[in-house]
Design a protein around this motif. Sequence first.
Motif, PDB file in Angstrom:
ATOM      1  N   LEU A 158       0.819  -1.177  -0.070  1.00  0.00           N
ATOM      2  CA  LEU A 158       0.001  -0.039   0.073  1.00  0.00           C
ATOM      3  C   LEU A 158       0.897   1.108   0.055  1.00  0.00           C
ATOM      4  O   LEU A 158       1.874   1.474   0.825  1.00  0.00           O
ATOM      5  CB  LEU A 158      -0.899  -0.031   1.089  1.00  0.00           C
ATOM      6  N   PRO A 159       0.510   2.132  -0.777  1.00  0.00           N
ATOM      7  CA  PRO A 159       1.193   3.274  -0.996  1.00  0.00           C
ATOM      8  C   PRO A 159       0.996   4.275   0.434  1.00  0.00           C
ATOM      9  O   PRO A 159      -0.157   4.357   0.956  1.00  0.00           O
ATOM     10  CB  PRO A 159       0.822   4.124  -2.044  1.00  0.00           C
ATOM     11  N   VAL A 160       2.107   4.880   0.914  1.00  0.00           N
ATOM     12  CA  VAL A 160       1.571   6.154   2.198  1.00  0.00           C
ATOM     13  C   VAL A 160       2.210   7.212   1.440  1.00  0.00           C
ATOM     14  O   VAL A 160       3.303   7.298   0.708  1.00  0.00           O
ATOM     15  CB  VAL A 160       2.571   5.607   3.186  1.00  0.00           C
ATOM     16  N   LEU A 161       1.688   8.197   2.029  1.00  0.00           N
ATOM     17  CA  LEU A 161       2.166   9.728   1.788  1.00  0.00           C
ATOM     18  C   LEU A 161       3.201  10.048   2.939  1.00  0.00           C
ATOM     19  O   LEU A 161       2.922  10.102   3.990  1.00  0.00           O
ATOM     20  CB  LEU A 161       0.923  10.675   1.844  1.00  0.00           C
ATOM     21  N   VAL A 162       4.238  10.394   2.392  1.00  0.00           N
ATOM     22  CA  VAL A 162       5.357  10.898   3.196  1.00  0.00           C
ATOM     23  C   VAL A 162       5.802  12.306   3.184  1.00  0.00           C
ATOM     24  O   VAL A 162       5.918  12.726   1.965  1.00  0.00           O
ATOM     25  CB  VAL A 162       6.754   9.895   3.197  1.00  0.00           C
ATOM     26  N   LYS A 163       5.747  13.106   4.189  1.00  0.00           N
ATOM     27  CA  LYS A 163       5.699  14.538   4.393  1.00  0.00           C
ATOM     28  C   LYS A 163       7.106  14.879   5.024  1.00  0.00           C
ATOM     29  O   LYS A 163       7.120  14.390   6.272  1.00  0.00           O
ATOM     30  CB  LYS A 163       4.639  15.259   4.690  1.00  0.00           C
ATOM     31  N   VAL A 164       7.973  15.480   4.362  1.00  0.00           N
ATOM     32  CA  VAL A 164       9.319  15.658   5.175  1.00  0.00           C
ATOM     33  C   VAL A 164       9.428  17.245   5.187  1.00  0.00           C
ATOM     34  O   VAL A 164       9.204  17.926   4.122  1.00  0.00           O
ATOM     35  CB  VAL A 164      10.514  15.363   4.615  1.00  0.00           C
ATOM     36  N   GLU A 165       9.549  18.059   6.532  1.00  0.00           N
ATOM     37  CA  GLU A 165      10.008  19.244   6.581  1.00  0.00           C
ATOM     38  C   GLU A 165      11.148  19.623   7.338  1.00  0.00           C
ATOM     39  O   GLU A 165      11.131  18.995   8.224  1.00  0.00           O
ATOM     40  CB  GLU A 165       8.462  19.898   7.291  1.00  0.00           C
ATOM     41  N   LEU A 166      11.959  20.165   6.356  1.00  0.00           N
ATOM     42  CA  LEU A 166      13.285  20.633   7.214  1.00  0.00           C
ATOM     43  C   LEU A 166      13.260  22.153   7.495  1.00  0.00           C
ATOM     44  O   LEU A 166      13.006  22.814   6.498  1.00  0.00           O
ATOM     45  CB  LEU A 166      14.410  20.126   6.097  1.00  0.00           C
ATOM     46  N   GLU A 167      13.560  22.360   8.809  1.00  0.00           N
ATOM     47  CA  GLU A 167      13.623  23.786   9.115  1.00  0.00           C
ATOM     48  C   GLU A 167      15.291  24.104   9.303  1.00  0.00           C
ATOM     49  O   GLU A 167      15.689  23.355   9.970  1.00  0.00           O
ATOM     50  CB  GLU A 167      12.953  24.191  10.161  1.00  0.00           C
ATOM     51  N   LEU A 168      15.738  25.175   8.629  1.00  0.00           N
ATOM     52  CA  LEU A 168      17.098  25.529   8.939  1.00  0.00           C
ATOM     53  C   LEU A 168      17.008  26.999   9.442  1.00  0.00           C
ATOM     54  O   LEU A 168      16.485  27.683   9.030  1.00  0.00           O
ATOM     55  CB  LEU A 168      17.608  25.555   7.663  1.00  0.00           C
ATOM     56  N   ASN A 169      17.949  27.000  10.510  1.00  0.00           N
ATOM     57  CA  ASN A 169      18.069  28.370  11.301  1.00  0.00           C
ATOM     58  C   ASN A 169      19.627  28.809  11.176  1.00  0.00           C
ATOM     59  O   ASN A 169      20.366  27.975  11.170  1.00  0.00           O
ATOM     60  CB  ASN A 169      17.833  28.293  12.699  1.00  0.00           C
ATOM     61  N   PHE A 170      19.531  30.205  10.891  1.00  0.00           N
ATOM     62  CA  PHE A 170      20.858  30.701  10.660  1.00  0.00           C
ATOM     63  C   PHE A 170      20.886  32.243  11.359  1.00  0.00           C
ATOM     64  O   PHE A 170      19.909  32.648  11.775  1.00  0.00           O
ATOM     65  CB  PHE A 170      20.912  31.176   9.185  1.00  0.00           C
ATOM     66  N   VAL A 171      22.187  32.425  11.889  1.00  0.00           N
ATOM     67  CA  VAL A 171      22.595  33.714  12.655  1.00  0.00           C
ATOM     68  C   VAL A 171      23.318  34.713  11.775  1.00  0.00           C
ATOM     69  O   VAL A 171      24.182  34.078  10.989  1.00  0.00           O
ATOM     70  CB  VAL A 171      23.111  33.349  13.922  1.00  0.00           C
ATOM     71  N   LYS A 172      23.395  35.835  12.093  1.00  0.00           N
ATOM     72  CA  LYS A 172      24.118  36.895  11.381  1.00  0.00           C
ATOM     73  C   LYS A 172      25.495  37.043  12.060  1.00  0.00           C
ATOM     74  O   LYS A 172      25.268  37.350  13.428  1.00  0.00           O
ATOM     75  CB  LYS A 172      23.333  38.171  10.914  1.00  0.00           C
TER      76      LYS A 172
END
Length: 172
Positions: A158-172
Amino acid sequence: MKLKISFLQVLAMSLLLVVFSCGEKDEPRLSPIVGTWAYSSYNLDIAINGQPIVQFLQAIGASAQEAQEAANEIKDEFFSDEDFEGTELIFDANGNYEIRQNGTLDESGTYELLENDTKLRLTSSEDVTDFTVRQLTNNRLGISFTEEESDDFFGIGLPVLVKVELELNFVK
């Protein structure tokens, strides 16, 4: 009653108008994204059929501990801090960007902040990528990228729906 305006009053009013009309609004606003941003942290969320991965694994029979361990292993296969350490994003005021990894140019192109600075679009010679801007201040930048794919990843027919969310944080 007669209104009497002297030359000095007219001169004073003219000077006030000039001073107030030449304020900051005449200077171009420099976006807070302009500058060099160094990687600081990341967060990876995976959802399967709309459920966080741990809940999904528990729903198919894993214990809470097994589900957490499996989720951690799966996430570690995607990314780790080492994948992003040494990454710099460089945005100039002319709409150009560079991504550098340990000082070496990895990608370059143009950028746009869209939708009231809530979307960042990077356009390179190979691709156009849209990020959601989660935070943008003078010294903090948080962007995320979401990808979805449906397939029989678990070999269960059975197919499954995979959702990947990548959050990247940066500083100056």
